[in-house]
Design a protein around this motif. Structure first.
Motif, PDB file in Angstrom:
ATOM      1  N   GLU A   1     -53.530 -22.456 -58.694  1.00 19.43           N
ATOM      2  CA  GLU A   1     -52.789 -22.738 -57.182  1.00 19.43           C
ATOM      3  C   GLU A   1     -52.871 -24.260 -57.002  1.00 19.43           C
ATOM      4  OE1 GLU A   1     -57.474 -21.846 -56.529  1.00 19.43           O
ATOM      5  OE2 GLU A   1     -57.486 -20.184 -55.747  1.00 19.43           O
TER       6      GLU A   1
ATOM      7  N   LEU B   1     -54.063 -15.815 -54.967  1.00 24.61           N
ATOM      8  CA  LEU B   1     -52.586 -16.589 -55.059  1.00 24.61           C
ATOM      9  C   LEU B   1     -51.536 -15.456 -55.258  1.00 24.61           C
ATOM     10  CD1 LEU B   1     -51.723 -19.264 -56.924  1.00 24.61           C
ATOM     11  CD2 LEU B   1     -52.662 -17.339 -59.134  1.00 24.61           C
TER      12      LEU B   1
ATOM     13  N   LYS C   1     -48.621 -23.939 -57.835  1.00 24.59           N
ATOM     14  CA  LYS C   1     -48.356 -23.006 -56.656  1.00 24.59           C
ATOM     15  C   LYS C   1     -48.069 -23.796 -54.556  1.00 24.59           C
ATOM     16  CE  LYS C   1     -48.840 -19.264 -53.296  1.00 24.59           C
ATOM     17  NZ  LYS C   1     -49.998 -18.263 -52.770  1.00 24.59           N
TER      18      LYS C   1
ATOM     19  N   ILE D   1     -47.683 -20.055 -62.227  1.00 23.71           N
ATOM     20  CA  ILE D   1     -48.361 -19.844 -61.849  1.00 23.71           C
ATOM     21  C   ILE D   1     -48.112 -18.488 -62.976  1.00 23.71           C
ATOM     22  CG2 ILE D   1     -48.593 -17.786 -60.048  1.00 23.71           C
ATOM     23  CD1 ILE D   1     -47.268 -20.359 -58.641  1.00 23.71           C
TER      24      ILE D   1
END
Length: 170
Positions: A159, A21, A162, A41
């Protein structure tokens, strides 16, 4: 494969996911939030690591890596040293604006302690009651699974964020 191997493998997969990540991610992506109330994140990785650190420290009666190794000072966040992210406001989420390297370093330090503690745990230890606030009381084995489960969920959320960040820039 014994129980320790299974737990170590599961915890290790989280670390692999955290590194995938964070690999090559820039600060704008780390702090991207789909809306003003969403988690970034950076906050998600910090929070999953803080949760793991705090809970491992609690069940193994040790100091948290966060304070013992000075990560609290390196991050310099405007929270109390005991903050783990639980119940934080949108403004507090936004305050977690740190580098991928710092997040990965703290995760790795916490992961080293987690794996060492798991490796030193016997099957009999897994039945030890670590939290009597629940009915039934929580065993060490159940708590370790809970930590892994929580981390997997937060990693998946990060994730997803992202992916949203990359789509927003496309």
């Amino acid at each position: 494969m014994d129980t320790r191997d299974l737990l170590s493998d599961a915890a290790g997969r989280i670390g692999e996911g955290v590194h995938r990540l964070l690999d090559g991610v820039d600060r704008a992506t780390l702090t991207f939030r789909p809306d003003d109330d969403a988690n970034s994140i950076a906050w998600l990785v910090w929070h999953l690591t803080r949760g793991q650190d705090a809970q491992i420290a609690d069940v193994y009666s040790r100091e948290q890596v966060w304070t013992a190794e000075g990560w609290v000072d390196r991050f310099g966040l405007p929270f109390s040293p005991g903050a783990t992210g639980y119940g934080q406001s949108a403004d507090e989420v936004a305050a977690v604006d740190v580098s991928a390297e710092l997040l990965a370093g703290y995760y790795d330090a916490t992961q080293r302690v987690t794996i060492a503690q798991i490796d030193a745990t016997s099957d009999a230890d897994l039945d030890r009651i670590v939290d009597t606030r629940w009915n039934p009381p929580v065993t060490l084995g159940a708590r370790l699974i809970s930590i892994i489960d929580d981390d997997v969920k937060h990693l998946g959320q990060a994730e997803y964020v992202k992916g949203l960040a990359h789509r927003a820039r496309a």
